[in-house]
Write a protein that holds these residues in place. Structure first.
Motif, PDB file in Angstrom:
ATOM      1  N   ASP A 178      -7.351  -4.605  12.507  1.00 20.07           N
ATOM      2  CA  ASP A 178      -6.530  -3.418  12.784  1.00 20.07           C
ATOM      3  C   ASP A 178      -7.691  -2.360  13.538  1.00 20.07           C
ATOM      4  O   ASP A 178      -8.655  -2.080  13.359  1.00 20.07           O
ATOM      5  CB  ASP A 178      -6.506  -2.600  11.496  1.00 20.07           C
ATOM      6  CG  ASP A 178      -6.089  -1.137  11.520  1.00 20.07           C
ATOM      7  OD1 ASP A 178      -5.813  -0.630  12.775  1.00 20.07           O
ATOM      8  OD2 ASP A 178      -6.019  -0.410  10.425  1.00 20.07           O
ATOM      9  N   GLU A 201       0.763  -1.328  -0.031  1.00 20.40           N
ATOM     10  CA  GLU A 201      -0.084  -0.111  -0.018  1.00 20.40           C
ATOM     11  C   GLU A 201       0.925   1.194   0.016  1.00 20.40           C
ATOM     12  O   GLU A 201       1.746   1.432   0.659  1.00 20.40           O
ATOM     13  CB  GLU A 201      -0.815  -0.062   1.246  1.00 20.40           C
ATOM     14  CG  GLU A 201      -1.790  -1.084   1.456  1.00 20.40           C
ATOM     15  CD  GLU A 201      -2.595  -1.141   2.702  1.00 20.40           C
ATOM     16  OE1 GLU A 201      -2.469  -0.032   3.310  1.00 20.40           O
ATOM     17  OE2 GLU A 201      -2.942  -2.245   3.074  1.00 20.40           O
ATOM     18  N   ASP A 236       0.585   4.842  14.508  1.00 24.02           N
ATOM     19  CA  ASP A 236      -0.668   4.767  13.815  1.00 24.02           C
ATOM     20  C   ASP A 236      -1.699   3.764  14.020  1.00 24.02           C
ATOM     21  O   ASP A 236      -2.787   4.061  14.168  1.00 24.02           O
ATOM     22  CB  ASP A 236      -0.270   4.482  12.125  1.00 24.02           C
ATOM     23  CG  ASP A 236      -1.488   5.042  11.494  1.00 24.02           C
ATOM     24  OD1 ASP A 236      -1.518   6.224  11.053  1.00 24.02           O
ATOM     25  OD2 ASP A 236      -2.352   4.143  11.234  1.00 24.02           O
TER      26      ASP A 236
HETATM   27  C1  GAL Z   1      -4.968   2.192   8.934  1.00 28.56           C
HETATM   28  C2  GAL Z   1      -4.426   3.363   8.598  1.00 28.56           C
HETATM   29  C3  GAL Z   1      -4.788   4.015   7.526  1.00 28.56           C
HETATM   30  C4  GAL Z   1      -4.839   3.195   6.068  1.00 28.56           C
HETATM   31  C5  GAL Z   1      -5.201   1.804   6.627  1.00 28.56           C
HETATM   32  C6  GAL Z   1      -4.964   0.854   5.478  1.00 28.56           C
HETATM   33  O1  GAL Z   1      -4.538   1.473  10.107  1.00 28.56           O
HETATM   34  O2  GAL Z   1      -4.635   4.388   9.902  1.00 28.56           O
HETATM   35  O3  GAL Z   1      -4.184   5.355   7.286  1.00 28.56           O
HETATM   36  O4  GAL Z   1      -3.608   3.493   5.866  1.00 28.56           O
HETATM   37  O5  GAL Z   1      -4.707   1.428   7.836  1.00 28.56           O
HETATM   38  O6  GAL Z   1      -3.516   0.592   5.386  1.00 28.56           O
END
Ligand code: GAL
Length: 391
Positions: A190, A65, A141
């Motif tokens: 996530d 990504e 993040d």
């Molecule tokens: C999340 C991130 C997003 C986006 C997503 C996909 O955790 O905060 O910005 O990148 O993953 O990878």
């Protein structure tokens, strides 16, 4: 003495580079490192490793990504300019690789680990290994859950991301009621996927409950549509049904299946909550080729180059700009404070099921055709020459 002088030069260069590259927010957060330069012992500790060891290890989820390549570039630039030895490794979608990466970095002597987890729960084992080795752990993040081995968390305001996506759909919805709404989410592994969806739901749910919008593709969301606030389990049930796994191929096949399953009443002018840019582009492509979809409004996130072009071309309605310069600079400033033996500045806490993790939170910016130039080109994030059709 020689070491001290070098250290001061390094500290000064580091602060200067943060000031130049990252705007006022980074300048604020760089301040503790500058202060530390006046203290002998602390300065010596902040010096680059003379023995070739790696001081700061960074582990990112995937090279596939573009988002994470942006983060990698920022880390290498900021840490490199500051003279700190560092290494970035990618987990490539595997928690096992992630753990091996962490072990590799531990063996190279890292003092600080900055890690964006592939899977927030599975990453607990990796960061516990780091903690055991005396490494300070910064979750980057994405929060790592179910462990006390996370010292700090550096993040964008993820609830605001989801709320901004939801608000964009509300503000740009066609007139009337009964407007079809397609919901998609990120990966269930996530933690951010939950927060993004929660933020979006906070804005969309009242419009669903009053019949302005009609959910087209999630029986689980329909079952919960009268609840303004969802529990973690309820969020999990919906996300389990509409997850894209952050994978544009999954997003594409789900969108195709959804459009095949619905009748004409769920087509026409539609709204689409897409969680990030990669999935937004593939979902948008599917909706664009359905002859019964007259128009679609679709959200995104990350301001990936390809999506910025889609926004300019009117193929994606919005994206959320998460300035990776700021996030990387915040983490580096935090790492430097730690290397200096200080307590880094934080401004929020996030609960990871075991503890309230002291966190540094960064604002986000909504990007549409109207402000794409100001937000992304004039800010120096991208060069105008990377796009066509910019006004
Ligand atoms: C999340 C991130 C997003 C986006 C997503 C996909 O955790 O905060 O910005 O990148 O993953 O990878």
């Amino acid at each position: 003495m020689k070491k001290k002088l070098l250290s001061i030069i390094v500290a000064t260069a580091m602060v200067a580079s943060l000031l130049v590259g990252c705007g006022s927010k980074a300048a604020d957060t760089a301040a503790p490192a500058a202060d530390a330069a006046t203290e002998d012992a602390a300065v010596e500790e902040a010096a680059p490793a003379a023995d070739g060891s790696v001081q700061v290890g960074i582990v990112l989820p995937t090279k596939d990504e573009p988002r994470w390549l942006q983060d990698q570039a920022q880390f290498e630039k900021i840490l490199g300019d500051a003279g700190f030895t560092n290494q970035v490794l990618f987990s490539q979608g595997s928690s096992a690789t992630e753990k091996t990466n962490v072990e590799t970095l531990i063996s190279k002597g890292i003092q600080v680990l900055i890690i964006c987890a592939q899977d927030g729960a599975a990453a607990a084992a990796a960061v516990e290994a780091a903690k055991d080795a005396g490494v300070t752990v910064i979750a980057y993040d994405r929060l790592i859950t179910g462990t006390d081995a996370v010292d700090y968390y550096v993040t964008f305001d993820s609830f605001a991301v989801g709320a901004a996506q939801g608000q964009y759909l509300v503000d740009n919805a066609p007139e009337g009621s009964g407007i079809p709404l397609y919901l998609y989410a990120g990966a269930a592994t996530d933690n951010n996927a939950f927060i993004f969806f929660e933020g979006a739901w906070s804005v969309l749910q009242p419009k669903i409950a009053d019949g302005t919008f009609v959910i087209a593709n999630s029986s689980e969301a329909v079952a919960l549509q009268d609840k303004a606030e969802l529990t973690r389990d309820e969020l999990g049930t919906i996300i389990g049904q509409i997850t894209t796994d952050w994978d544009f191929n999954v997003a594409k096949s789900k969108a195709e299946a959804h459009l095949t399953a619905v009748g004409a009443d769920m087509k026409g002018d539609v709204l689409v909550l897409a969680p990030n840019d990669g999935t937004a582009r593939s979902i948008a492509d599917v909706f664009a080729t359905d002859k019964d979809v007259t128009s679609y409004v679709v959200t995104g996130q990350d301001s990936e180059k390809a999506s910025v072009q889609y926004v300019i071309d009117g193929k994606q309605s919005m994206t959320v700009f998460k300035d990776t310069r700021t996030l990387a600079a915040d983490s580096v400033a935090m790492a430097v404070s730690i290397l200096n033996g200080e307590t880094p500045a934080t401004d929020a806490t996030y609960n990871n099921e075991v503890k309230d993790v002291p966190s540094k939170q960064t604002d986000i910016v909504v990007v549409t055709k109207d402000n794409v130039k100001a937000a992304l080109i004039d800010s120096g994030y991208y060069d105008a020459s990377e796009f066509t059709g910019l006004e």
